[in-house]
Design an enzyme around this catalytic site. Structure first.
Site, short mmCIF file in Angstrom:
data_model
loop_
_atom_site.label_atom_id
_atom_site.label_comp_id
_atom_site.label_asym_id
_atom_site.label_seq_id
_atom_site.Cartn_x
_atom_site.Cartn_y
_atom_site.Cartn_z
N GLU A 62 37.08 45.35 6.22
CA GLU A 62 36.19 46.27 7.07
C GLU A 62 34.82 45.50 6.95
O GLU A 62 34.38 45.12 6.07
CB GLU A 62 35.98 47.57 5.82
CG GLU A 62 37.40 48.35 5.99
CD GLU A 62 36.99 49.61 5.28
OE1 GLU A 62 36.10 50.19 5.50
OE2 GLU A 62 38.06 49.94 4.29
N CYS A 97 26.68 49.93 5.88
CA CYS A 97 27.34 49.57 7.14
C CYS A 97 27.26 50.45 8.29
O CYS A 97 27.58 50.20 9.30
CB CYS A 97 28.73 48.87 6.86
SG CYS A 97 29.65 49.77 5.69
N LYS A 102 36.85 40.75 -7.35
CA LYS A 102 35.50 39.91 -7.26
C LYS A 102 34.53 40.73 -6.63
O LYS A 102 34.50 40.86 -5.52
CB LYS A 102 35.76 38.73 -6.28
CG LYS A 102 34.66 37.80 -6.48
CD LYS A 102 34.59 36.71 -5.28
CE LYS A 102 33.37 36.79 -4.53
NZ LYS A 102 32.21 37.20 -4.89
#
Ligand SMILES: Cc1cc2nc3c(=O)[nH]c(=O)nc-3n(C[C@H](O)[C@H](O)[C@H](O)COP(=O)(O)OP(=O)(O)OC[C@H]3O[C@@H](n4cnc5c(N)ncnc54)[C@H](O)[C@@H]3O)c2cc1C
Length: 1012
Positions: free
Chosen positions: A761, A795, A680
């Protein structure tokens, strides 16, 4: 022996005779410098430490800092320098300021060896002395690294001042040879192009030229008025094409077309130097005015080889020193043959190269007054003198400036003087014979080739660096070779990217299905995906999955587990490698899609595709390493084998910020380990997801093994996470969703077979600390890149810059102007660093944080101009931020940087570690002790020293954090695949009545395939 070679030897010997009449060591300054250089040549470790110490020294302001660094750099060194250190350190304990000053004075002396003056007035003394020795000059302003437009403008202004000063002070001076003087103006200024524009990007020559030309024109005009000469120096390869293009563009302009006093440098160590020189010569014929070429070998050999190896690029320089020498001679011939349009300036200290130039000029009938030799200030004095005596024109390259900005120049000179390969060391330090020094380099190339075994020749002759050799002792990342990044230095790469952008645009609005069980599935709803730079543009549509499609996907994935898990891992590994090959073929198209769907700048998009390919290839190799049942220990009478089974059905939920790489990384890890997958993609990057599905289908993934579901996370994501038939969830994304998944997966549902494994994560609030002795040229550039590259939407991005009181002002001054110089705009344009944020929701959320920042802290900088359309947020910096403020604690995921001022390094580490997160962190310092501390103390999954804190490379920087940043897994690391597997050990007692086989095989494959 050819007559040319005979003549070269005669000339060379004559130079050596003249040199020997004025004996002088390699280094004209005796004492400290001489001693240091001699030790450096004997002891490689000492050389590294010395050059590093020299590099940091000018930025140390207190004597006690100098002594501390001295101790840190040279502790444990056991050579002739040891007594000096010991005495220095003992002395320092008593009177630190004395030893600090002595050291600084000595190192400044080293710099004074190569720097002709601190300022324009100072340099005049040198120039007058040289004039008396019949040596001309070209002056170079030190200060190459400009991090902002402010600094670039200052450099341009200093060039103008310098020209004025030189013009004034040299009035009445004439050319030393007084023949063909019109070709060689007295005043000669060497300009570094990169110092005139801080945002030069190799992908965007047009932008660079548009910014550079207006800064150069006033300098050229002034030079012309003064009858001076301007030379464009050549720097590292990344700037080469732009420098050449700029030169041709500006000197074709009407105003400068007929001006002959312009020069450029050609570097013979480059493989494409000849093509560039030929191109310049034809350009000059078309222009109809002569120009000058300074021919050199090149000053950035180490840098170019390191950089190209790191990025997997074809190395632009020759690998063998004699190859550069041969090329120098070939280019000498080309220059002299075209003497009617180009004036040659030979920049070399190598007597063979010089003698060759002289002999060839005679052979071709070029008068010695029509070319010149150029040598560097502080080097090869006796050679300069010899050339003058022989009646040649000699010009000295004289750097002017302070020590700090001159450091990179000084280090280049130190490297050159101590290089094993260099002529100066051979002649003046190792007393190699004249015969040897004057040998034809072609012979040496032939000899080197003959000496190399067949297997090593490709490493030398091929462009690509040799493959990493994998062995048990090799580091885990060496089991494969990273794909190269696209090098946008090349026009061809730029054009391919432009074409790809155009083609992807032409496909805007196309519709893509879900794929379940190998079948295309359409639903009655289509989700649009828009271009964040122009939200009215729909990149494409994907069918939207609901609960029924999710159910169907689980069912087919579950049904496919049995066969896929028993498919030999070699076949599964090959599937990944085929997928990587397809991505390679479609590389530009996929990058272009990322530019348009998620607003990635060119190079960032390319990096993402490279990472996706790397994941496939690395995990394929990794699976081969761990795939077979392996004996656990040798013990008589018993055999134990450990091996791995897949977990079953994996759900992969990926973010949009690395839309192909992270999705592909998690999918490929799950597939190669034998799990079936429901993937997804993020709702904001569904077209990238659809492309990845296409790629795996083309690569031959069996029906049901990989299923593509695009839909709302809150609907299908949540449903699938809770599903009893999903065994593993690989998630990368926000902390909020990550924690929800973690919690939900902990609940065991009726009929569930396994405890769910979550590979999770999440985000970061990543700190970078800049130590008081950091190299600010690097720290500022890397910090702005880490904070604002891809709009701070990585990130790993820097969001908390921690500065010590001691250098706060110095860093801030440069940081603010560097940020103010960043290019913000539509990333379809090459060279843009800051594009749009992903969507309206992100835009609003980041704006809210900016408002919070304004109420909590001080808005120190915010860019004023951003494109009117699209989700653009200007780079924003807050100062006066305290560690407990929201903007210092919460992840913003946008171009917003909080600067925190702290008392000292202890506090800096405390603040760095004082958040919920532990993903990446950076530390800039040149103190070995502080660096060791950072390595040991900073709490982050990825700690980066003296580099940006983003840009992890698969296999090299296994990536992932802990605390609230993740579960401690490392994507792209040796142990990542284990997360997707269940370990199993099979033990058999092989003893029968006291008898057992003598040998136990290391691997057994009989029970490899699960029956599930
Ligand atoms: C006046 C002047 C101006 C200069 N301006 C520039 C400039 O604008 N840009 C620039 O880049 N350089 C410039 N240089 C050149 C550079 O700084 C070095 O001085 C020069 O390369 C040294 O060459 P050499 O012929 O004196 O010495 P040599 O000892 O004959 O050659 C050393 C050179 O060989 C090359 N080399 C070393 N190892 C290898 C290897 N393994 N394989 C292949 N090649 C190797 C390197 O280029 C190295 O510098 C300039 C030099 C002078 C004298």
């Amino acid at each position: 022996m050819s007559s040319l070679q005979r003549e070269i030897e005669a000339r060379g010997e004559r130079i050596f005779t003249l040199v020997d009449q004025h004996p002088e060591s390699l280094f004209s300054k005796a004492g400290f410098y001489q001693g240091m250089m001699a030790l450096s040549m004997r002891d490689e470790h000492f050389k590294v430490q010395l050059f590093r110490f020299v590099d940091v020294l000018p930025s140390l302001r207190r004597s006690s800092d100098i002594v501390e660094h001295l101790e840190e750099y040279f502790a444990g060194i056991r050579n002739g320098f040891a007594p000096f250190i010991d005495t220095g350190v003992r002395l320092a304990r008593i009177v630190p300021w004395v030893s600090g000053r002595v050291l600084r004075w000595n190192v400044s002396g080293m710099a004074r060896q190569f720097i002709a003056g601190k300022n324009p007035n100072d340099v005049m003394k040198t120039l007058r002395k040289r004039r008396a020795q019949k040596i001309g000059f070209t002056v170079d302003l030190l200060g190459e690294a400009v991090v902002s437009e402010k600094e670039a403008d200052e450099y341009a202004a200093r060039c103008l001042d310098l020209l004025d000063g030189l013009g004034r002070e040299t009035r009445g001076w004439t050319d030393a040879l007084e023949k063909n003087s019109a070709l060689f103006p007295v005043v000669n200024l060497s300009v570094k192009i990169s110092a005139l524009y801080s945002q030069m990007n190799p992908a965007d020559p047009a932008d660079a030229i548009a910014h550079l030309a207006p800064k150069l024109r006033p300098i050229l005009r002034r030079a012309r008025e003064l009858g001076a000469f301007i030379n464009f120096d050549m720097e590292s390869y990344v700037h080469k094409n732009i420098t050449l293009e700029l030169f041709k563009t500006i000197f074709t302009e009407k105003e400068f077309k007929d001006w002959p006093h312009a020069g450029i440098v050609i570097q013979a160590y480059l493989r494409d130097a000849e093509a560039n020189l030929r191109d310049l010569i034809s350009w000059a014929h078309a222009r109809g005015t002569r120009f000058t070429v300074r021919l050199v070998k090149g000053a950035y050999w180490d840098y170019e080889t390191i950089k190209s190896r790191q990025n997997g690029w074809d190395c632009p320089v020759y690998f063998q020193k004699p190859e550069s020498d041969v090329n120098f001679e070939e280019l000498t011939r080309l220059l002299l043959k075209n003497e009617s349009i180009v004036t040659a300036a030979f920049g070399s200290h190598n007597v063979r190269s010089i003698a060759h130039g002289q002999a060839l000029a005679d052979e071709l009938g070029v008068d010695r007054s029509r070319f010149e030799f150029q040598l560097l200030y502080g080097m090869a004095g006796p050679i300069k003198r010899a050339l003058v005596e022989m009646g040649y024109r000699v010009r000295e390259y004289c750097p002017v400036g302070e020590l700090l900005p001159g450091m990179s120049y000084l280090v280049r000179r130190l490297l050159e003087n101590t290089s094993n390969e260099g002529f100066l060391r051979a002649k003046f330090s190792e007393n190699v014979s004249a015969d040897e020094l004057l040998r034809d380099p072609k012979e040496l190339v032939r000899q080197n080739r003959a000496n190399l075994s067949e297997t090593t020749i490709p490493a030398i002759t091929e462009d690509r660096a040799p493959k990493n050799g994998a062995s048990i002792e090799s580091p885990p990342g060496d089991i494969y070779e990273n794909s190269p990044l696209v090098n946008f230095v090349y026009q061809e790469s730029q054009e391919k990217m432009r074409t790809a952008l155009h083609e992807v645009r032409n496909r805007f609005g196309e519709k893509y299905p879900l794929v379940i069980g190998g079948e295309k599935v359409w639903t009655d709803k289509l989700t649009p995906s828009v271009n964040p730079s122009a939200p009215k543009e729909v990149v494409g549509y994907v069918a939207e999955a609901g609960i029924p499609e999710a159910e169907r996907a689980v069912k087919v994935a579950r049904a496919a587990v049995d066969k896929w898990s028993r498919t030999p891992f070699e076949e599964r590994a090959r599937l990944l490698e085929r997928a990587a090959a397809i991505m390679d073929r479609r590389r530009y198209e996929l990058s272009a899609l990322e530019v348009l769907e998620v607003g990635k700048p060119w190079a960032e998009a390319d990096g993402d595709i490279r990472e996706a390919m790397d994941f496939c290839r690395f995990y394929a190799e990794q699976m081969r390493q761990i795939g077979r049942p392996r004996l656990t220990q040798h013990v008589p009478g018993e055999e134990s084998y450990q091996h791995y089974w897949p977990r079953g059905v994996a759900l992969v939920i990926a973010p949009w910020n690395f839309p192909i790489a992270i999705l592909c990384g998690m999918v490929s890890a799950a597939l190669v380990t034998g799990n079936t997958v429901i993937m997804k993609p993020s709702e904001q990057s569904i077209i990238c997801g659809a492309m990845l599905m296409e790629i795996f289908q083309e690569a031959g993934v069996p029906p049901g093994v990989l299923n593509f579901l695009s839909g709302r996370g809150s609907v299908i994501g949540a449903h699938l996470v809770d599903h009893k038939d999903v065994d593993l969830i690989a998630f990368t994304g926000s902390r909020e969703v990550g924690l929800r998944i973690w919690e939900s997966a902990g609940i065991t549902r009726p009929g569930q077979r396994e405890l769910k494994r979550v590979v999770c994560e999440m985000g970061g609030k990543n700190p970078v600390i800049i130590d008081s002795d950091a190299d600010l040229d690097e720290a500022v550039v890397d910090s702005t890149y880490s904070a604002f590259g891809y709009q701070g939407q990585k990130c790993s991005a820097l969001s908390r810059l921690i500065l010590l009181e001691e250098n706060y002002d110095r860093v801030m001054e440069r940081l603010l102007s560097a940020t103010g110089s960043l290019r913000v705009g539509n990333p379809e344009e090459p060279g843009i660093m800051v594009g749009p944020v992903i969507d309206e929701a992100a835009y609003k959320r980041i704006q809210e944080y900016i408002e919070i920042g304004k109420s909590e802290a001080t808005l120190a900088y915010q860019a004023k101009e951003v494109p009117p359309e699209g989700y653009f947020i200007p780079p924003t910096i807050f100062t006066g931020v305290k560690p407990n403020m929201r903007i210092a604690r919460e992840e913003i995921f946008g171009p917003v940087l909080s600067v925190i001022k702290v008392r000292d390094l202890d506090k800096a580490f405390e603040v760095a570690n004082g958040t919920d997160y532990a993903l990446t962190a950076g530390f800039f310092s040149r103190s070995p002790a502080d660096i060791d501390r950072a390595k040991a103390e900073i709490e982050a999954g990825n700690v980066y020293i003296n580099r940006s804190c983003t840009g992890a490379v698969v296999g090299r920087h296994p990536f992932g954090g802990f605390k609230m940043s993740g579960g401690g897994t490392k994507a792209g690391g040796a142990d990542y695949l284990l997360q997707f597997l269940l370990p199993r050990v099979v033990t058999e007692n092989v003893t029968r009545h006291g008898f057992a086989p003598e040998e136990t095989p290391e691997y057994r494959d009989e029970f490899l395939w699960p029956q599930r």
